[in-house]
Design a protein around this motif. Structure first.
Motif, PDB file in Angstrom:
ATOM      1  N   VAL A 105      19.644  -9.003  49.155  1.00 33.64           N
ATOM      2  CA  VAL A 105      19.802 -10.453  49.200  1.00 33.64           C
ATOM      3  C   VAL A 105      20.321 -10.907  47.847  1.00 33.64           C
ATOM      4  O   VAL A 105      19.930 -10.372  46.815  1.00 33.64           O
ATOM      5  N   GLU A 106      21.240 -11.854  47.869  1.00 37.91           N
ATOM      6  CA  GLU A 106      21.719 -12.398  46.597  1.00 37.91           C
ATOM      7  C   GLU A 106      21.966 -13.884  46.782  1.00 37.91           C
ATOM      8  O   GLU A 106      22.310 -14.343  47.867  1.00 37.91           O
ATOM      9  N   ILE A 107      21.776 -14.609  45.714  1.00 42.93           N
ATOM     10  CA  ILE A 107      21.964 -16.050  45.779  1.00 42.93           C
ATOM     11  C   ILE A 107      23.446 -16.339  46.044  1.00 42.93           C
ATOM     12  O   ILE A 107      24.309 -15.665  45.511  1.00 42.93           O
ATOM     13  N   ALA A 108      23.708 -17.316  46.929  1.00 45.84           N
ATOM     14  CA  ALA A 108      25.098 -17.629  47.265  1.00 45.84           C
ATOM     15  C   ALA A 108      25.729 -18.467  46.159  1.00 45.84           C
ATOM     16  O   ALA A 108      25.043 -19.246  45.496  1.00 45.84           O
TER      17      ALA A 108
ATOM     18  N   ARG B  56       7.618 -16.704  47.113  1.00 48.96           N
ATOM     19  CA  ARG B  56       7.891 -17.120  45.743  1.00 48.96           C
ATOM     20  C   ARG B  56       7.269 -16.174  44.716  1.00 48.96           C
ATOM     21  O   ARG B  56       6.386 -15.384  45.027  1.00 48.96           O
ATOM     22  N   GLN B  57       7.752 -16.337  43.494  1.00 50.16           N
ATOM     23  CA  GLN B  57       7.198 -15.561  42.385  1.00 50.16           C
ATOM     24  C   GLN B  57       5.830 -16.101  42.032  1.00 50.16           C
ATOM     25  O   GLN B  57       5.619 -17.306  41.976  1.00 50.16           O
ATOM     26  N   ILE B  58       4.932 -15.195  41.761  1.00 50.39           N
ATOM     27  CA  ILE B  58       3.601 -15.592  41.330  1.00 50.39           C
ATOM     28  C   ILE B  58       3.686 -16.120  39.889  1.00 50.39           C
ATOM     29  O   ILE B  58       4.620 -15.775  39.156  1.00 50.39           O
ATOM     30  N   THR B  59       2.750 -16.979  39.490  1.00 52.30           N
ATOM     31  CA  THR B  59       2.719 -17.477  38.109  1.00 52.30           C
ATOM     32  C   THR B  59       1.297 -17.300  37.568  1.00 52.30           C
ATOM     33  O   THR B  59       0.376 -16.995  38.331  1.00 52.30           O
TER      34      THR B  59
ATOM     35  N   LYS C 130       5.752  -7.663  44.092  1.00 50.83           N
ATOM     36  CA  LYS C 130       4.786  -7.361  45.135  1.00 50.83           C
ATOM     37  C   LYS C 130       3.622  -8.347  45.095  1.00 50.83           C
ATOM     38  O   LYS C 130       2.946  -8.576  46.098  1.00 50.83           O
ATOM     39  N   ALA C 131       3.357  -8.923  43.918  1.00 49.42           N
ATOM     40  CA  ALA C 131       2.142  -9.718  43.716  1.00 49.42           C
ATOM     41  C   ALA C 131       2.070 -10.860  44.714  1.00 49.42           C
ATOM     42  O   ALA C 131       2.948 -11.724  44.777  1.00 49.42           O
TER      43      ALA C 131
ATOM     44  N   VAL D 176      12.172 -18.272  43.755  1.00 46.66           N
ATOM     45  CA  VAL D 176      12.198 -17.313  44.868  1.00 46.66           C
ATOM     46  C   VAL D 176      11.972 -15.891  44.335  1.00 46.66           C
ATOM     47  O   VAL D 176      12.500 -15.527  43.291  1.00 46.66           O
ATOM     48  N   GLU D 177      11.173 -15.115  45.051  1.00 51.36           N
ATOM     49  CA  GLU D 177      11.043 -13.687  44.757  1.00 51.36           C
ATOM     50  C   GLU D 177      11.928 -12.955  45.766  1.00 51.36           C
ATOM     51  O   GLU D 177      11.603 -12.864  46.951  1.00 51.36           O
ATOM     52  N   GLU D 178      13.047 -12.458  45.277  1.00 51.25           N
ATOM     53  CA  GLU D 178      14.066 -11.938  46.196  1.00 51.25           C
ATOM     54  C   GLU D 178      13.594 -10.747  47.017  1.00 51.25           C
ATOM     55  O   GLU D 178      14.010 -10.570  48.161  1.00 51.25           O
TER      56      GLU D 178
END
Ligand code: ATP
Ligand code: MG
Length: 570
Positions: free
Chosen positions: A314-317, A383-386, A235-236, A300-302
């Motif tokens: 969603v899933e990576i192909a 995207r994922q937060i860092t 969520k971030a 990526v934040e799915e």
């Protein structure tokens, strides 16, 4: 309870099937035994811990004014069709037909059933607010049941559902549950944190997850060091820093990059940093291929992607799926001239003259610019937060930590009441849908999480409120009358004071008794042995601190009683 009369089948060896500490220790300490994948029998010692958690949950739900009921586990498919979830829920919903060929399912959660009650029984604004709860076995046919009680297929949940006339009422109900949850996890003696959670299709800050902090947690939590902000990683929100760079747009060029498929090898070869590259990842959103653009060094934040696309899953192909969808081998994909839908992380829009795959084996493009060289159909925070990102609330420094989700509070709005026509008549005579909230606690998972958070090499270290026995009295001389009499006396005295006690009266060596006491995680241990014979004292051992102290027999019970009182609240 006398150890000789109970049933706690402890194991000396670590069972090979258990990958995480709580699962391992639950098997070793005779908590549970597996029936089949994700389905366990709770043996007496494990059940006692679960019951202790249930007791605290029940007391706090009642204190908050919620009403206990019990709903059926078998549910008709028709109800789920009405809510629209029969199709959406996926294979976690175990479906079957009964002897009359009626489609049914096993309850993974009870929004449908409680909304059915509401539409039959709640007719007027006078009938609400009301909050119903139950503590019950749920069934979810999890794709990867694992880690023992942490992710079972059958597990015990407390679920509550509130009904109100309007959003203000629903917010009040939500806050009451939030507060009750804080009390519950505090009373369980757990270190926890409430974090903002993804609320999927509903959106907004209408959902909090309660996380037990443990290194082994499956969830990553983002916590601000400078303010109160705490959120689930999913969520971030990433705050963009700076707009688009003011650089002149250079001409796009095709560059040969033989065999360079990975971000790092392309960057090394082209002597650029990953922040100057845009990678193109293909995801299947409910089966549809979508290309996702993001900076080379980002992930990526799915969940964010699923929310943007309105997809359930969603899933990576896989490489073959990527090739089938685009005709391009993995590693050389790019947005320029691509045939499938493209979405981009917001950061990509601030980049200029970057590198992408050329949609051709062994080639990349440089000096690529969005707008000029390609279009995207949507831009969002994907995207994922860092920890390099600023806190989205105060701009402060973020910290990541692991947690185990043990509870979830959620505003539902009128999603179910509208779909299933759970209406009430308001004071002004108008018919409106009830406004709902739902609130879950994974009771069996709480016990697993407690162990993940509290253990050492020797075994479990139970927080006092959850511990099935608060004290164990070890008779270290079962053949000695004086020792046995002293142990029996302590046992009786503890029982008289309503303190749950396990008397280890087995004909075992002291070493074996010590080991089992540590494995079981009983908070206080009383050794009745040589020092009683020699000096008339009982040794008290604190399981958590390892601290040892000696007391005369007639004082030690009061000492323990005070210790326990200091760690329990009601
Ligand atoms: P998760 O993301 O871990 O699958 P969820 O979001 O599906 O959880 P909810 O539907 O909110 O979970 O269920 C309420 C609570 O039930 C969760 O907070 C969790 O503690 C517990 N829970 C959910 N699934 C399981 C499971 N398979 N085994 C044990 N507990 C579970
Ligand atoms: Mg789940």
């Amino acid at each position: 309870m006398r150890y000789s009369q109970t049933f706690i089948p402890t194991l000396k060896e670590n069972p090979a099937e258990a990958q995480v500490v709580s699962h391992r220790l639950m098997l070793r300490a005779g908590f549970i035994r597996k029936l089949t994948s994700g389905i366990y029998t709770y043996l007496p010692y494990g059940l006692a811990a679960i019951r202790n958690v249930e007791q605290i949950v029940r007391e706090e739900m009642n204190r908050a004014g919620a009403l206990e009921l019990a709903m059926p586990m078998v549910q008709p498919a028709d109800l789920w069709k009405e809510s629209g979830r029969y199709e959406k829920y996926g294979p976690e919903l175990l479906r079957f037909t009964d002897r009359h060929d009626r489609e049914s399912c096993l309850g993974p959660t009870h929004e449908e059933v409680i909304t059915d009650i509401a539409r039959m029984e709640l007719h007027s604004y006078r009938d609400v607010p009301v909050n119903f709860y139950q503590i019950q076995t749920k069934f979810r046919d999890e794709i990867r049941p694992r880690f023992g009680l942490m992710r079972g297929r059958e597990f015990i949940m407390k679920d509550a559902y509130s009904f109100d006339v309007d959003d203000a009422g629903a917010s009040e109900a939500y806050q009451k549950m939030y507060d009750a949850y804080c009390r519950i996890f505090e009373r369980c003696g757990l270190r926890y944190r409430a974090v903002q959670a993804d609320s999927g299709a509903i959106g907004g800050n209408f959902s909090h997850e309660f996380m037990v902090l443990a290194d082994t947690g499956e969830d990553t939590i983002v916590i601000c060091k400078d303010c109160e902000y705490a959120a689930n990683m999913e969520k971030a929100e990433v705050k963009l820093r700076g707009g688009k760079a003011d650089a002149a747009l250079l001409d796009m060029e095709k560059v040969e990059t033989p065999g360079k498929r990975k971000v790092n090898s392309v960057c090394e070869f082209m002597q650029i940093s990953p922040s100057q590259l845009v990678k193109t990842m293909v995801y299947l959103a409910d089966g549809e291929p979508v290309a996702v653009l993001l900076r080379g060094d980002r992930e990526v934040e799915e969940v964010k992607l699923a929310n943007l696309l309105g997809a359930v899953e969603v899933e990576i192909a896989e490489d073959k799926q990527v090739f089938d969808a685009t005709g391009v081998p993995t590693g050389y994909l790019g947005p320029v001239g691509i045939s499938i839908k493209v979405v981009a992380d917001q950061e990509v829009m601030t980049m200029t003259n970057f590198v992408v795959g050329a949609n051709e084996k062994n080639y990349h493009l440089k000096n690529v610019n969005s707008g000029r060289d390609f279009e995207v159909s949507a831009v969002a925070d994907l995207r994922q937060i860092t920890t390099d990102d600023p806190c989205p609330v105060c701009g402060g420094t973020l910290e990541l930590t692991q947690g185990i989700e043990v509870g979830h509070v959620f505003k539902l709005g009128t999603k179910y009441s509208e779909a299933m026509k759970a209406m009430f008549v308001d004071a002004d005579g108008e018919e409106k849908p009830l406004v709902m909230g739902c609130y879950g606690i994974g009771v069996s998972r709480v016990v697993a999480a407690a162990i993940e958070q509290n253990h050492d090499n020797d075994g479990i270290i139970f927080p006092v409120p959850i511990a099935p026995y608060k004290v164990t009295v070890l008779n270290l001389g079962t053949n000695d009358e004086t020792i046995t009499a002293a142990a029996e006396k302590l046992y009786q005295e503890l029982k008289n004071r309503k303190i749950e006690v396990l008397l280890d009266d087995r004909d075992e060596r002291p070493g074996a008794k010590f080991k089992d006491a540590e494995l079981l995680g009983i908070p206080y241990r009383l050794n009745v042995g040589k020092s009683y014979l020699n000096n008339g004292v009982i040794e008290l051992v604190n399981r958590r601190s390892g601290e040892k102290s000696e007391y005369p027999l007639d004082q030690v019970v009061s000492v323990i009683e005070q210790e326990i009182a200091s760690q329990t609240t009601s």
